[in-house]
Every structure is written in structure tokens, then in C-alpha cells.
Design a protein around this motif. Structure first.
Motif, PDB file in Angstrom:
ATOM      1  N   PRO A  18      15.876  41.173  35.239  1.00  0.00           N
ATOM      2  CA  PRO A  18      15.896  42.443  34.567  1.00  0.00           C
ATOM      3  C   PRO A  18      16.417  41.880  32.791  1.00  0.00           C
ATOM      4  N   CYS A  19      15.698  42.357  32.041  1.00  0.00           N
ATOM      5  CA  CYS A  19      15.934  42.042  30.420  1.00  0.00           C
ATOM      6  C   CYS A  19      15.048  42.857  29.547  1.00  0.00           C
ATOM      7  N   ASN A  20      15.602  42.560  28.359  1.00  0.00           N
ATOM      8  CA  ASN A  20      14.693  43.104  27.063  1.00  0.00           C
ATOM      9  C   ASN A  20      13.758  41.672  26.791  1.00  0.00           C
ATOM     10  N   ASP A  21      12.512  41.758  27.318  1.00  0.00           N
ATOM     11  CA  ASP A  21      11.894  40.662  27.264  1.00  0.00           C
ATOM     12  C   ASP A  21      10.877  40.443  26.107  1.00  0.00           C
ATOM     13  N   ARG A  22      11.371  40.742  24.928  1.00  0.00           N
ATOM     14  CA  ARG A  22      10.934  40.294  23.944  1.00  0.00           C
ATOM     15  C   ARG A  22      11.614  39.316  22.823  1.00  0.00           C
ATOM     16  N   PRO A  23      10.975  38.686  22.179  1.00  0.00           N
ATOM     17  CA  PRO A  23      11.580  37.378  21.453  1.00  0.00           C
ATOM     18  C   PRO A  23      12.215  37.724  20.148  1.00  0.00           C
ATOM     19  N   TYR A  24      12.160  39.076  19.878  1.00  0.00           N
ATOM     20  CA  TYR A  24      13.237  39.355  18.596  1.00  0.00           C
ATOM     21  C   TYR A  24      14.676  39.530  18.920  1.00  0.00           C
ATOM     22  N   ASP A  25      14.882  39.810  20.255  1.00  0.00           N
ATOM     23  CA  ASP A  25      16.135  40.088  20.927  1.00  0.00           C
ATOM     24  C   ASP A  25      16.870  38.836  21.439  1.00  0.00           C
ATOM     25  N   LYS A  26      17.805  38.107  20.724  1.00  0.00           N
ATOM     26  CA  LYS A  26      18.368  36.871  21.129  1.00  0.00           C
ATOM     27  C   LYS A  26      19.706  37.284  21.565  1.00  0.00           C
ATOM     28  N   ALA A  27      20.046  36.784  22.465  1.00  0.00           N
ATOM     29  CA  ALA A  27      21.426  37.035  23.146  1.00  0.00           C
ATOM     30  C   ALA A  27      22.162  35.570  23.793  1.00  0.00           C
ATOM     31  N   ILE A  28      23.649  35.610  23.975  1.00  0.00           N
ATOM     32  CA  ILE A  28      24.096  34.287  24.549  1.00  0.00           C
ATOM     33  C   ILE A  28      23.789  34.555  26.322  1.00  0.00           C
ATOM     34  N   SER A  29      24.126  33.578  27.012  1.00  0.00           N
ATOM     35  CA  SER A  29      23.833  33.701  28.236  1.00  0.00           C
ATOM     36  C   SER A  29      24.689  32.895  29.256  1.00  0.00           C
ATOM     37  N   SER A  30      24.796  33.342  30.573  1.00  0.00           N
ATOM     38  CA  SER A  30      25.420  32.380  31.496  1.00  0.00           C
ATOM     39  C   SER A  30      24.293  32.565  32.560  1.00  0.00           C
ATOM     40  N   MET A  31      24.370  31.513  33.353  1.00  0.00           N
ATOM     41  CA  MET A  31      23.860  31.516  34.910  1.00  0.00           C
ATOM     42  C   MET A  31      24.371  31.007  35.793  1.00  0.00           C
ATOM     43  N   SER A  32      24.561  31.622  36.958  1.00  0.00           N
ATOM     44  CA  SER A  32      25.293  31.223  38.092  1.00  0.00           C
ATOM     45  C   SER A  32      24.333  31.306  39.210  1.00  0.00           C
ATOM     46  N   HIS A  75      10.234  21.684  19.369  1.00  0.00           N
ATOM     47  CA  HIS A  75      10.356  23.067  19.497  1.00  0.00           C
ATOM     48  C   HIS A  75      11.776  23.407  19.239  1.00  0.00           C
ATOM     49  N   HIS A  76      12.710  22.843  19.591  1.00  0.00           N
ATOM     50  CA  HIS A  76      14.263  23.155  19.560  1.00  0.00           C
ATOM     51  C   HIS A  76      14.593  23.366  17.953  1.00  0.00           C
ATOM     52  N   TRP A  77      13.827  23.276  17.055  1.00  0.00           N
ATOM     53  CA  TRP A  77      14.017  23.667  15.653  1.00  0.00           C
ATOM     54  C   TRP A  77      12.892  24.905  15.562  1.00  0.00           C
ATOM     55  N   PHE A  78      11.574  24.616  15.747  1.00  0.00           N
ATOM     56  CA  PHE A  78      10.639  25.393  15.576  1.00  0.00           C
ATOM     57  C   PHE A  78      10.382  26.238  16.955  1.00  0.00           C
ATOM     58  N   GLY A  79      11.093  27.269  16.997  1.00  0.00           N
ATOM     59  CA  GLY A  79      10.858  28.132  18.101  1.00  0.00           C
ATOM     60  C   GLY A  79      12.349  28.432  18.975  1.00  0.00           C
ATOM     61  N   ASP A  80      13.086  27.466  19.143  1.00  0.00           N
ATOM     62  CA  ASP A  80      14.377  27.595  19.774  1.00  0.00           C
ATOM     63  C   ASP A  80      15.409  28.166  18.670  1.00  0.00           C
ATOM     64  N   LEU A  81      15.499  27.296  17.612  1.00  0.00           N
ATOM     65  CA  LEU A  81      16.721  27.535  16.672  1.00  0.00           C
ATOM     66  C   LEU A  81      16.018  28.732  15.879  1.00  0.00           C
ATOM     67  N   ILE A  82      15.053  28.875  15.448  1.00  0.00           N
ATOM     68  CA  ILE A  82      14.454  30.159  14.965  1.00  0.00           C
ATOM     69  C   ILE A  82      13.203  30.332  15.853  1.00  0.00           C
ATOM     70  N   THR A  83      12.946  31.660  16.021  1.00  0.00           N
ATOM     71  CA  THR A  83      12.117  32.091  17.038  1.00  0.00           C
ATOM     72  C   THR A  83      11.191  33.131  16.279  1.00  0.00           C
ATOM     73  N   CYS A  84      10.085  33.172  16.816  1.00  0.00           N
ATOM     74  CA  CYS A  84       9.121  34.217  16.434  1.00  0.00           C
ATOM     75  C   CYS A  84       9.724  35.485  16.936  1.00  0.00           C
ATOM     76  N   ALA A  85       9.874  36.543  16.020  1.00  0.00           N
ATOM     77  CA  ALA A  85      10.282  37.897  15.983  1.00  0.00           C
ATOM     78  C   ALA A  85       9.320  38.565  16.974  1.00  0.00           C
ATOM     79  N   THR A  86       7.939  38.462  16.976  1.00  0.00           N
ATOM     80  CA  THR A  86       6.838  38.960  17.540  1.00  0.00           C
ATOM     81  C   THR A  86       5.770  37.910  17.928  1.00  0.00           C
ATOM     82  N   TRP A  87       4.853  37.998  18.886  1.00  0.00           N
ATOM     83  CA  TRP A  87       4.173  37.081  19.460  1.00  0.00           C
ATOM     84  C   TRP A  87       3.075  36.914  18.135  1.00  0.00           C
ATOM     85  N   ALA A  88       2.953  37.767  17.197  1.00  0.00           N
ATOM     86  CA  ALA A  88       2.164  37.457  16.172  1.00  0.00           C
ATOM     87  C   ALA A  88       2.500  36.452  15.358  1.00  0.00           C
TER      88      ALA A  88
END
Length: 706
Positions: free
Chosen positions: A209-223, A369-382
């Protein structure tokens, strides 16, 4: 006066990695599962957001702390019931900040069951719409600016479609499972039980469950809990590994750099690890690759040999784009995989068939992509064009820096050629706002190939030094954020000095606008004096006559270069500005050219014939393909397309002294295209030439053996 009809020539010097691999192994191969496009799939299904619009929810996601138990699924066997072998459960503790006063908020959630939603142990009211894949949570006594930690507990069952390409989000497969893909005539089975996530564009909701939209970035952990003997790969840094009991192990990954949900991932299997370091000008970057031990150095699959170029690759990319922005770089090799590669932040997921030591195009695409997409990410899929286009451009930059500028040219020409194969009638839409259900399908060439070409044109428009300097400034200014196309454009407007074409015009015609210019062109010999030949080149943009696409501009304001050739030389003018629908340019030469044409690397264009011509032979000879080039061993592929009914044809391989080493063909050809393999195993390191003579017209292609 002599009149010369001008022709559009494209020399295809394709990189082997772009042409030899099956489609499902290429970096560009992604798609949206068909069953994701059902009516219930809510967010921006068949239309895309308007220019600059970001459709925000009532909160800002600050942190995801995700827990997942995969022990049942990964302890199961292939013959077990789906409800057992595909089962997963867990929770997501989502920290949010409220952006408005509200008594309810929405999360995306497409797993089977939401079992509880709570804050600090107290359950909240909620509704879970499986038709819309939405979880609505009721809030009490909250207000604007409050930070809330909402724990959502869930259970789910991974998809089990006969066509695994339709599986969504959570992928779980078992040892011995057969998939109808083959490599070197060897059919492949899953070697070990495996589970992994794959979320682009909006499939994270199927496993968290999440806000599954690319504009909303957050820090994370996975256990993530798995059976003993398994390992888990994920984003960020592995901080803890706990052996819980005789059967279970818990892996904890912390990711302190903001991340979009579609870039979050895990992969769990009976993995081995291969560690490297990339030493750059400013940093030492740890690299770790997860793979099945059977593939370390096998007859076909060779993980270590395939990964050996990664440290140098990272050095080249940091030289161009600035410091690597994350704590590590890694890859997780999976099988089956309905994609080529996926740029999950710090932990790329890649198809098992990539590790054949065949080339780096896919690897460098995902690293880019770690610069184009991961570091700065598309705000919308447009806005996805700039990250897929940037990563695709990265392939050309890498090969150019590694092997020389001609390899950059070859890579870009290959993308230009592919674009025209897909859009020969100038009917495509813009690279901006490609519909979400098409940008990894029918229109993928727009956000990959054409977008890379647009970046190349932008680089030319502002100059290499400015281009890379401004890119690095944008990466620094927008790091760990999402950006719209309008914001991206404004950064260039604010920073560029003295572009050939102003940035607003450039973006309007190449990003927001569709297609490309089409030209009719004549060369008229005006005067001969002192062995100098003065020509007038008449150019007319005619796309308004040839295209039914209203999004294609009547006039592209664009740089051009005119190229003139004869059998002994090729000359290129300085950059000229074509800023009128009808325009003439003067040209003085000390010879009469046999060909005059426009450089396809200076502007993306087509050149339409205006009168009948006998230049069919010339046009055929411009379409020769010779790849891979350079080559170390094995076969180079020579393709000569033929159209005439009968042809006098000879093909031979010579060395730099003009000595014939191989007579490939000599005689009458009946019009069938020639495919020939030139074996390099017995050739020493050096430069060779393939000489093609077709109906008296002679062309040469250089072959480099290293």
C-alpha cells in the motif's frame, strides 16, 4: 546549368548490442501488463495529465517502513496450490504529513486483503475498493501539518497467469518452472525459487500500500523474511541480517535517499554475491551483484565477465554527469523477467539473459537512469521522456567515450534509423505526454529513441561544454526530487547562454511538438571560376504537404549542415541556421560533388525527392550495415540491401595496403539483399575495409579489429 537532386542519406553503423539481441533482452524492452489496463485501473489510464499538472493527494509521504514475509512462498514447490506458493503477507508503516485539513485520505492498494489499519496500535476505519485498487482511511482529530505514522497490514497472492508477462507487481516463481524463452537453442528453467517486485509504471500497489505516483518521493526501509539459505537484495544499504530461528532469516535494508514507489524493489532467492568497487574522481562506490551460482562462469551465462565493465562504466558516467548520488550500485539477476532491465534505485533488476557477456548497452542504460530518473524523477508520466531519453543517450555517450567519437555517431545513427522505421510517414505524436498504456508499447520509440535524439539536438544547440555543465547543475538543484517537463525546460531557459535556437522554440517544436522537418532540396551550379564551383542550395520545408499530423509544425527552426562528397573526399559545412520555410544557401567547392545531402545528426529530418532520378544505386549503398564494429572475435555481419532486378556486384575485404584478403562476392545478383558474415578470428588487430561495388558505384566500410 547542371541541376543536382539531393538525397537524404543515413549510414547505419549499428552497435552490436542494439541489433544482435532479442527484443526481450534490450534495455528498451518494458511494457505494461495487459490485464493492468482493465477498467478498474484508476490513475490516468488512457489519458495523461495536462502540461505541468501534478495531481497531488492530501498528504506528502515522508517514509515507508515495509515488512514482508515470503517464507511460505519461497519454501513451497512448483506443484503446490497457488494460494500457498504465491502467498505473501506484511505491513507498510507509512509516515505522512497532511497538506490540508481532512478526515480521510487515499492510498493505492491492489493486494488481496487489507487486514488492519492503525496509528500507534489503535485501529482506524477504512474501506478497500478492489475495483479501483484504492484504500480509503478515516482520520480523527487531525489537522493541516500533522505527521502521522499509519500502519497498514495486508495479505496477498501473487499472480499466476499462464503468460507470466501479465503478472503484476509481485513475481513469485519456483524451481523447475519452464518458460518459453531460449538462448543459444537451450530452453531455460527457473533454477531456484525466486520472488521479486517490478512496479513501473504504477504496479507497486500490487505488493505494498502506498501513494503510487512518481511525484511523491520518500525515504524507506525494507525488512523481508525469507527461508534460511536465501538472500534479499534491495534499495540502499543492507544494515542487518537476523537469523530468527531454524527456518527463517530477516534482511533489513535502509534507504535514506528519497525514492519514488516505482523505483522501490526487492529480489529474494538462493543468491550468490559478486562485489566490485568503482573508483571515481570524488568517491569509491561499492558495487554488489546478486545472481545464481550456476551463472557465475557458465558456458553461456557469465555473471563476472558481464559485470567486469561496470567500474569503468561508472567512471565514465560520473565524468559526464557528476558524482554518483547514492550509497551503492547493485544488480539483481532474475528469471523469468518480462523486461530487459529496470532501473530500481541502487539495485537494478536485470534479465538473466543479459549476463552473456555480449555488450554493455543495457547495463549502461540502467546505470544512466540513476541520474535520469532515480536522482531526478518524472513528476508525472507525461514527463517520462526525459529519463528514458536521457538513459538512451547515455548509451551513446558511454560508447563514444570508451571507443571514440565515431561510436557515439554510430549509436545515434542507429536510433535515428529506428525512429524512421517506426515513423516514416511523420504521423507520430510528441515525445511529451505519450499515453501511459503506450509508452512501453507502440510508442516506446518516442520516449526512448526520439527523446535521445532530442537530447542530442539540445546538446548540439547549446554546445557540449554547456550541455554537460547545465545537466550537472540541474542534477544538483533537483536531486532526490521529481520534476515536470515545464520545470526542466525552465532550468535550461534560465541557464543557457547563446543557444543556436532559443530554448522555448526548441522545446515547443521538439518536445511538445510532433514529428520532424521534411525537405525538398536542389543544388544549382551558378558559376565556375579558377577551378571553383559556386552552388546555390535551395531548401524548402514541405512537411505541411506530406503529413496529416496537425501537431507537426509548418516550420522547424533548426541548425543544418550540408555535406558534399565524391569518390575521394567528403566535406561538411559549418552549422547553418534554417529559419524559413523556403531558404537558399551559397556553397563554394573546388570539385563537383556526386552527392550533396544534409547531415542527419545536425537535425532530424527527411529529404523528399522532387523529380525522377537514377540514384537508386546510391541510395542502396547508403543503407549498408556492418556490425559489430569494432569486433574482437567471431563474425561481423554485413547487410547490403538491394532493390534492382539485376545487379553487377562485387564485395571484398582488403587491408590498409590495398591487398585483398577475402573475395566475398563477385558476379550478377538478382536483386536479393546480401547478408554475409566476415569472420574476424584470423584477422590481426588493425583496420580493414569492406569494399562494395554495385553497378559501378563504389562504397567502403571500415572494419576495426581489436
Amino acid at each position: 546549368m547542371a541541376k543536382y537532386i539531393l538525397y537524404f542519406l543515413i549510414t547505419i553503423q549499428a552497435l552490436a548490442v542494439s541489433l544482435d539481441l532479442p527484443d526481450y533482452i534490450r534495455a528498451e524492452t518494458k511494457f505494461i501488463p495487459e490485464n493492468t489496463m482493465e477498467e478498474g485501473y484508476r490513475h490516468k489510464l488512457h489519458t495523461i495529465q495536462e502540461y505541468g499538472e501534478v495531481e497531488k493527494r492530501k498528504y506528502d509521504a515522508l517514509r515507508y517502513d515495509y515488512e514482508l514475509d515470503l517464507t511460505q512462498a519461497l519454501s513451497s514447490e512448483l506443484d503446490d496450490d497457488t494460494s500457498v506458493k504465491k502467498y505473501f503477507s506484511g505491513s507498510n508503516n507509512i509516515t505522512i504529513r497532511l497538506l490540508e485539513n481532512t478526515n480521510e485520505i487515499e492510498f493505492d492498494a491492489a493486494m488481496s486483503t487489507i487486514t488492519d489499519v492503525s496509528i500507534a496500535g489503535e485501529s482506524l476505519g477504512f474501506t478497500h475498493s478492489k475495483e479501483e485498487n484504492l484504500l480509503t482511511v478515516m482520520l480523527n482529530n487531525v489537522s493541516l501539518g500533522d505527521e502521522l505514522a499509519i500502519k497498514i497490514e495486508f495479505e496477498g497472492t501473487g499472480d499466476d497467469f499462464e503468460n507470466y508477462r501479465n503478472n503484476r507487481g509481485m513475481h513469485i516463481y519456483h524451481k523447475g518452472e519452464f518458460f518459453n524463452q531460449d538462448i543459444s537453442d537451450v530452453n531455460m528453467y527457473t533454477e531456484h525459487n525466486i520472488a521479486y517486485s517490478m512496479s513501473e509504471p504504477e504496479l507497486a500497489r500490487y505488493w505494498m500500500p502506498c501513494n503510487d505516483r512518481p511525484y511523491d518521493k520518500a525515504i524507506s526501509s525494507m525488512s523481508i523474511t525469507v527461508p534460511n539459505g536465501y538472500k534479499v537484495a534491495s534499495n540502499g544499504r543492507l544494515t542487518d541480517v537476523y537469523v530468527l530461528d531454524d527456518t527463517k532469516t530477516l534482511f533489513v535494508w535502509d534507504n535514506e535517499d528519497p525514492i519514488a514507489t516505482y523505483l522501490m524493489n526487492f529480489a529474494a532467492s538462493v543468491y550468490s554475491e559478486y562485489h566490485q568497487e568503482a573508483i571515481t574522481e570524488s568517491d569509491t562506490i561499492p558495487m554488489v551483484h546478486y545472481f545464481w551460482e550456476e551463472d557465475r562462469d557458465g558456458e553461456i551465462l557469465k555473471l563476472e565477465a558481464s559485470m567486469d565493465t561496470h567500474p569503468k562504466m561508472m567512471q565514465i558516467l560520473t565524468d559526464n554527469y557528476g558524482p554518483y548520488p547514492f550509497v551503492k550500485y547493485g544488480t539483481a539477476t532474475v528469471y523469468p523477467f518480462p523486461y530487459g532491465g529496470m532501473e530500481h534505485q541502487t539495485m537494478v533488476t536485470q534479465h538473466r539473459f543479459w549476463i552473456q557477456d555480449l555488450g554493455d548497452a543495457g547495463f549502461v542504460h540502467e546505470m544512466g537512469h540513476h541520474w535520469f530518473g532515480d536522482l531526478i524523477t518524472c513528476a508525472t508520466w507525461a514527463d517520462i521522456w526525459f529519463q528514458e531519453g536521457g538513459a538512451t543517450l547515455t548509451e551513446a555517450i558511454y560508447f563514444g567515450d570508451l571507443y571514440g567519437y565515431n561510436n557515439y555517431v554510430s549509436a545515434m545513427r542507429n536510433k535515428i534509423n529506428y525512429y524512421f522505421r517506426k515513423n516514416s510517414n511523420n504521423s507520430s505524436g510528441p515525445i511529451y505526454a505519450v499515453p501511459i498504456n503506450k509508452f512501453f508499447g507502440d510508442d516506446s520509440y518516442l520516449i526512448y529513441d526520439k527523446a535521445a535524439i532530442v537530447f542530442h539536438l539540445l546538446k548540439q544547440n547549446v554546445g557540449d561544454d554547456q550541455f554537460f555543465a547545465i545537466l550537472q547543475q540541474i542534477f544538483e538543484e533537483w536531486k532526490y526530487k521529481s520534476i515536470t517537463t515545464a520545470e526542466f525546460e525552465q532550468e535550461w531557459i534560465d541557464r543557457v547562454e547563446n543557444p543556436i535556437v532559443d530554448i522555448e522554440t526548441f522545446f515547443e517544436q521538439w518536445v511538445y511538438g510532433a514529428g520532424h522537418p521534411e525537405y525538398e532540396m536542389d543544388a544549382e551550379l551558378l558559376n565556375i571560376e579558377n577551378d571553383e564551383y559556386q552552388f546555390r542550395i535551395d531548401l524548402t520545408q514541405v512537411q505541411r504537404y506530406h503529413s496529416q499530423n496537425s501537431q507537426v509544425s509548418d516550420l522547424f527552426i533548426t541548425p543544418i549542415r550540408i555535406i558534399t562528397t565524391n569518390e575521394n573526399r567528403t566535406d561538411t559545412t559549418e552549422i547553418l541556421l534554417n529559419d524559413k520555410i523556403e531558404q537558399s544557401f551559397n556553397l563554394t567547392l573546388d570539385y563537383i560533388p556526386t552527392d550533396i545531402y544534409l547531415d542527419e545528426l545536425t537535425t532530424l529530418h527527411q529529404l523528399n525527392e522532387t523529380t525522377a532520378t537514377s540514384a537508386e544505386t546510391d541510395n542502396q549503398l547508403t543503407e549498408i550495415e556492418l556490425y559489430p564494429n569494432p569486433i574482437s572475435s567471431g563474425n561481423a555481419n554485413l547487410f547490403v540491401p538491394l532493390k534492382n532486378t539485376m545487379n553487377n556486384l562485387s564485395i571484398k575485404l582488403i587491408d590498409t595496403q590495398g591487398r585483398t584478403l577475402q573475395n566475398i562476392f563477385d558476379g550478377i545478383n538478382d536483386g536479393k539483399s546480401i547478408n554475409y558474415k566476415i569472420n574476424a578470428d584470423k584477422l590481426t588487430t588493425g583496420i580493414y575495409f569492406v569494399v562494395i561495388n554495385l553497378n559501378g558505384k563504389r562504397k567502403m566500410r571500415k572494419l576495426i579489429v581489436n
